[in-house]
Every structure is written in C-alpha cells, then in structure tokens.
Motif scaffolding. Structure first.
Motif, PDB file in Angstrom:
ATOM      1  N   GLN A 123      98.850  -3.145 -65.465  1.00 21.41           N
ATOM      2  CA  GLN A 123      97.878  -4.068 -64.867  1.00 21.41           C
ATOM      3  C   GLN A 123      96.811  -4.482 -65.875  1.00 21.41           C
ATOM      4  OE1 GLN A 123      96.536  -1.889 -61.453  1.00 21.41           O
ATOM      5  NE2 GLN A 123      98.007  -2.849 -60.074  1.00 21.41           N
ATOM      6  N   ILE A 124      96.400  -3.547 -66.749  1.00 16.85           N
ATOM      7  CA  ILE A 124      95.397  -3.873 -67.773  1.00 16.85           C
ATOM      8  C   ILE A 124      95.982  -4.819 -68.805  1.00 16.85           C
ATOM      9  CG2 ILE A 124      94.026  -2.876 -69.659  1.00 16.85           C
ATOM     10  CD1 ILE A 124      93.786  -0.341 -67.840  1.00 16.85           C
ATOM     11  N   GLU A 125      97.235  -4.570 -69.241  1.00 15.36           N
ATOM     12  CA  GLU A 125      97.856  -5.396 -70.277  1.00 15.36           C
ATOM     13  C   GLU A 125      98.159  -6.809 -69.783  1.00 15.36           C
ATOM     14  OE1 GLU A 125     101.252  -3.311 -71.629  1.00 15.36           O
ATOM     15  OE2 GLU A 125     100.105  -1.749 -72.693  1.00 15.36           O
ATOM     16  N   THR A 126      98.575  -6.937 -68.523  1.00 17.89           N
ATOM     17  CA  THR A 126      98.955  -8.253 -67.991  1.00 17.89           C
ATOM     18  C   THR A 126      97.835  -8.941 -67.217  1.00 17.89           C
ATOM     19  OG1 THR A 126      99.856  -7.177 -66.019  1.00 17.89           O
ATOM     20  CG2 THR A 126     101.384  -7.607 -67.839  1.00 17.89           C
ATOM     21  N   ASN A 127      96.667  -8.269 -67.096  1.00 19.88           N
ATOM     22  CA  ASN A 127      95.530  -8.794 -66.320  1.00 19.88           C
ATOM     23  C   ASN A 127      95.924  -9.124 -64.879  1.00 19.88           C
ATOM     24  OD1 ASN A 127      93.671  -8.647 -68.438  1.00 19.88           O
ATOM     25  ND2 ASN A 127      94.371 -10.607 -69.268  1.00 19.88           N
ATOM     26  N   ALA A 128      96.793  -8.291 -64.334  1.00 20.41           N
ATOM     27  CA  ALA A 128      97.244  -8.496 -62.953  1.00 20.41           C
ATOM     28  C   ALA A 128      96.207  -7.917 -61.985  1.00 20.41           C
ATOM     29  CB  ALA A 128      98.598  -7.824 -62.735  1.00 20.41           C
ATOM     30  N   PRO A 129      95.964  -8.589 -60.871  1.00 21.75           N
ATOM     31  CA  PRO A 129      94.998  -8.053 -59.896  1.00 21.75           C
ATOM     32  C   PRO A 129      95.536  -6.794 -59.216  1.00 21.75           C
ATOM     33  CG  PRO A 129      96.081  -9.983 -59.004  1.00 21.75           C
ATOM     34  CD  PRO A 129      96.555  -9.865 -60.426  1.00 21.75           C
ATOM     35  N   ILE A 130      94.642  -5.936 -58.810  1.00 22.09           N
ATOM     36  CA  ILE A 130      95.030  -4.700 -58.130  1.00 22.09           C
ATOM     37  C   ILE A 130      95.468  -5.033 -56.708  1.00 22.09           C
ATOM     38  CG2 ILE A 130      94.185  -2.455 -57.313  1.00 22.09           C
ATOM     39  CD1 ILE A 130      92.166  -2.577 -59.664  1.00 22.09           C
TER      40      ILE A 130
END
Length: 348
Positions: free
Chosen positions: A208-215
C-alpha cells in the motif's frame, strides 16, 4: 522479539532461519487455552509468548528459529522480529477462531421461544442441536429442534426464564483457521545481485505504501452512535393469594394517589380578632428567625473564605522555606562531591 519496535500481524510473510535453511513463509499466531485449545491471535501479544504455526521443511524438535521481515533495505532499529524453538511437526494443526452467531426471537412463550436469523437451513440447526445459547441479559438456554414453518433455519429453544422480544440471542462457536501452504526458499547467496536478486512476498502494508493505494475500510467496522429508545417496564403485579401468604414486611404498601384535592384543602378559614393577632405575631417571629439564620450563614461563609486565604498564605511561606532548604542542601552536597572528585584526581 522484545526489542523489535512493532508487533507482528498474522498472515504477514516472514523470513525464517531454521537450522541450515532460510525460507519465507506465512505464520499463524495462536495461544493455548487451559483446555488445550489453540486460539487464533490476530497480532502477537506485547508482553507474552505465543505459538507460530507455518508451512516449512522438516526439522528436529528444539531447533532454534529466527525470523526477520525483510532482507533488503536500510531499515533503522532492531531487525530481528522473533526468536524461538520448534516444538512439534505435523501434517496439520487445529487452530480455531471464535465466531458468534446472532439470532432474534420471533415468538415467546413461558420458557420457550422461536429463534430465527441464526442459521440458514434445517441441516445447520440439526448440527447444533443441544448447543448452549445465551441472551444479552444473561439468560442461558439450549437449542432444541428446527421449525418446519416460517423462515428457513428457525428453531425452538428453551431458556431458564422468560425472555423479551428485544433480547438478542448469541451462540458461541469455534471455526478452524486454514494455514496457508507457502514455502519460498531464500536463494540470495546463490545469485549475483545478492539479496536484491531474490524476490519474496511483500506484506500488504508495504504494498500500500509503494503503490499509494488507499487503506480498505470495512463500513461494518466503523463505530456508529447507538440510539436506544427508553425502555418501559410493566408494573409488578403480585397475585392476591401470594400477597396474603407474604409476611407484612414484604407486602406492597403503595398507597393510591388521590386524584382530586379534598374538602379540607378547599374550605375557607374565618378567624376572629384574637386569632388574627396570634397569627400575625407568629408570622413576625418566624420572619425575625429567618433573618437571623440568613445573617449567620453569610458570616460563616465570610469566615471560611478568610480562613482559607490564611491557610494558603501559610502554605506558600512553608513551601518557599522548604525549597530554600533543599537548594542549600543540594548546593552543599554538590560542593562535597566536587571536593571528592578533586581528591581522586590528585591521588591518581
């Protein structure tokens, strides 16, 4: 590990070093209850040991185990996530997770009720016949038989006492947890690029941090304000036969409220000249007494406030003297300590 900054999450990949082998696997954490049941844990306990069950190669019991989260990257802090020993090898382990089944009563009799919404079919009910259930108010019960009418999965249950329509019925069950068969040997020492040449599974938080995906947010997990209407209880009705048998101390003594004011409160009182004089004299005496009481209360409050101010002033003076004494004491102790240090330096 106690020096590791964060606790570990279940089903997050870890790199294990067991004996001569290094591999990546997905552990499932659990704790052993008093009855020998291995209960599933979502996170490792902060100040306790726990069990970790994972898929890997065969090793003899009592072999040392070391676990880290990542090989690559300059990670600050303590990198060892967990340490331990192997206890047992088996084809499968029974790890269970708690599950609460919820139902609501549809019909209520004396100690029997029809419950619906807990199961989906009569087959499920037949598997849970004889299981213990409980209401939110603490009334225990037991599942009896499935109902052939109404919503599928409805059943008849008996309870210790009569339940209410607003009661929610719970059935505590245990569900087995599946251990994922994931085994990825670490071959970083066999490649030219070292640890950069080997690719392993990444945890969800890192992706999630690497792809900037929302939680992902589960709307069912968000706390909502609970609005409960005020509950109205029926009045306690004691039968006449039971009331006659009760002792006098236990009998209800609630007097009925009078709806209308009586004749005595409405009638007019006509006083003669002598009674009027007495009545006015009593009123004057009561007025003087009330005035004296109010003046006495005011003087008492003033006296208390002045006394509190005097006590506060004395406390400030005592605190200032105490601080000065402590300062003088610490200064003398510091001088003595400095003199000792100088003597030590001269002697050396």
């Amino acid at each position: 590990h106690r020096w590791h900054k964060k606790i570990l999450k279940c089903n997050d990949p870890l790199i294990f070093s067991v004996g001569w082998r290094r591999f990546q696997s997905v552990p499932v954490f659990s704790t052993e209850d008093q009855n020998g049941r291995h209960r599933y844990l979502k996170y490792t306990p902060e100040y306790m040991h726990c069990y970790a069950t994972f898929y890997g190669n065969q090793v003899p019991p009592n072999t040392g185990v070391l676990a880290i989260q990542r090989l690559t990257g300059n990670l600050p802090g303590f990198r060892i996530s967990a340490t331990g020993v192997t206890l047992e090898l088996n084809e499968s382990f029974d790890i269970v997770k708690k599950l609460k089944l919820v139902g609501t009563p549809t019909k209520i009799f004396k100690n029997t009720a029809f419950i619906s919404g807990m199961f989906n079919s009569d087959l499920e009910v037949s598997r849970f016949e004889g299981a213990s259930i409980k209401t939110v108010s603490g009334i225990r019960g037991q599942i009896k038989k499935a109902l052939h009418e109404g919503q599928p999965g409805s059943f008849r249950a008996t309870f210790e006492d009569k339940i209410l329509r607003s009661d929610i019925v719970f059935c505590r069950t245990w569900v087995p947890v599946e251990i994922k068969k994931y085994y990825n040997p670490v071959t970083s020492l066999l490649t030219e690029n070292g640890s950069d040449g080997w690719r392993g599974m990444k945890p969800k938080a890192q992706l999630q941090i690497e792809t900037n995906a929302p939680i992902e947010v589960n709307p069912d997990s968000i706390y909502k304000p609970i609005e409960r209407p005020p509950k109205k209880f029926n009045k306690l009705h004691v039968p006449k036969k039971l009331e006659e048998a009760l002792p006098y101390a236990s009998k209800p003594k609630d007097e009925k409220k009078k709806r209308r004011k009586g004749y005595i409160s409405k009638r007019a009182v006509v006083m003669d000249a002598d009674e009027k004089k007495k009545y006015t004299f009593l009123q004057a005496v009561n007025t003087i007494r009330n005035e004296k009481i109010s003046k006495r209360k005011e003087s008492n409050t003033k006296r208390r406030e002045e006394r509190a101010k005097d006590i506060a002033k004395k406390a400030e003076i005592v605190e200032a003297v105490r601080k000065a004494n402590l300062k003088r004491k610490y200064r003398t102790e510091g001088k003595i300590e400095a003199a000792r240090e100088r003597k030590k330096l001269r002697g050396s």
